[in-house]
Design a protein around this motif. Structure first.
Motif, short mmCIF file in Angstrom:
data_model
loop_
_atom_site.label_atom_id
_atom_site.label_comp_id
_atom_site.label_asym_id
_atom_site.label_seq_id
_atom_site.Cartn_x
_atom_site.Cartn_y
_atom_site.Cartn_z
N GLY A 66 0.81 -1.20 0.00
CA GLY A 66 0.00 0.00 0.00
C GLY A 66 0.85 1.25 0.00
N SER A 69 -5.77 0.41 -3.40
CA SER A 69 -7.12 -0.13 -3.28
C SER A 69 -7.26 -0.95 -2.00
N TYR A 70 -8.26 -0.62 -1.19
CA TYR A 70 -8.46 -1.35 0.07
C TYR A 70 -8.67 -2.84 -0.20
N THR A 71 -9.56 -3.16 -1.13
CA THR A 71 -9.86 -4.56 -1.41
C THR A 71 -8.66 -5.28 -2.00
N ARG A 74 -6.02 -5.90 0.68
CA ARG A 74 -6.46 -6.93 1.64
C ARG A 74 -6.29 -8.32 1.04
N TYR A 222 -2.95 1.23 4.59
CA TYR A 222 -4.10 1.80 3.89
C TYR A 222 -4.03 3.32 3.78
N PHE A 226 -11.42 2.69 5.49
CA PHE A 226 -12.30 2.13 4.47
C PHE A 226 -13.69 2.72 4.61
#
Length: 241
Positions: A66, A69-71, A74, A222, A226
């Protein structure tokens, strides 16, 4: 002989690579929105097979940590942690913005500045600035969230220094470029795409320096909390509410 698997999922690009010693022996890259969950593991199995490497042969997993994109982050980090645990391998983290800037390094001269930018929504970008030493990067501005309406936090530089702006966040700044004496070069995502190859090369350096992450505690970087999008109303909702 060290064997490293690199994973890059910080943007719409899903990329994996295998590095043995100093050589990339296999790489696979796919750029498609929201495709990481479906494609990441099959891509990993493909590059391992092409490299004739079993998961148990891996010494280290290098993951793009990072921001982005958060997704995507993850999925990438959880997959890397699971593989590292199963293989008894180490985990190292590489800044997604540094990995992007690393691809520009061969085109720079010593002293040039590289600004890496990813879209962060809400009129913001993820930004980091690096200085080229000719063979490596020095961090000038740490990864942060930047409002595109605000001036770029750039250090003063002479007219013979080139400022390289690279990444999917570049279009948001094309009308707000700094009035600086140095030359400016713009490289959008169509010019340089995020890749697991620089993650692998930077990850090997981290591993050799002993910068290993704790599998139980490591989380992606991040930078922003989110925020879930409100789902669209379904046909059922429209008919019965």
């Amino acid at each position: 002989m060290s064997c490293l698997l690199a994973i890059e999922t910080a943007t719409d690009t899903c990329s994996v690579a295998v590095l043995q010693e100093q050589t990339i022996v296999a790489c696979s890259t796919l750029t498609r929105p929201r495709a990481h969950a479906e494609n990441l593991v099959p891509m990993i199995l493909e590059v391992l097979q092409r490299s004739r490497v079993a998961p148990s042969d891996l010494d280290v997993l290098a993951v793009s940590a990072g921001p982005g994109s958060y997704t995507g982050l993850r999925i990438g980090v959880s997959t890397a942690k699971g593989l590292a645990y199963a293989a008894g391998a180490d985990l190292v983290a590489v800044s997604s913005l540094e990995a992007l800037a690393f691809q520009v390094l061969p085109f720079t001269r010593c002293g040039d500045l590289i600004g890496s930018l990813f879209p962060a929504r809400q009129q913001e970008v993820y930004l980091a600035v690096y200085r080229s030493t000719g063979s490596d990067l020095e961090t000038v501005v740490e990864p942060s969230v930047h409002d595109v309406e605000e001036p770029l936090p750039l250090p003063s530089a002479s007219a013979d220094v080139t400022l390289w702006l690279v990444g999917g966040g570049v279009p948001a700044l094309t009308s707000r470029l700094p009035r600086a004496p140095q030359r400016i070069r713009l490289l959008g995502q169509e010019d340089i795409t995020p890749s697991a190859v620089p993650v692998a090369r930077l990850g090997l350096r981290r591993w050799q320096a002993g910068a290993v992450e704790d599998l139980a505690l490591f989380e992606p970087h991040y930078l922003k909390p989110f925020v879930a999008r409100k789902p669209r109303r379904s046909l059922f909702d429209r008919r019965f509410t």
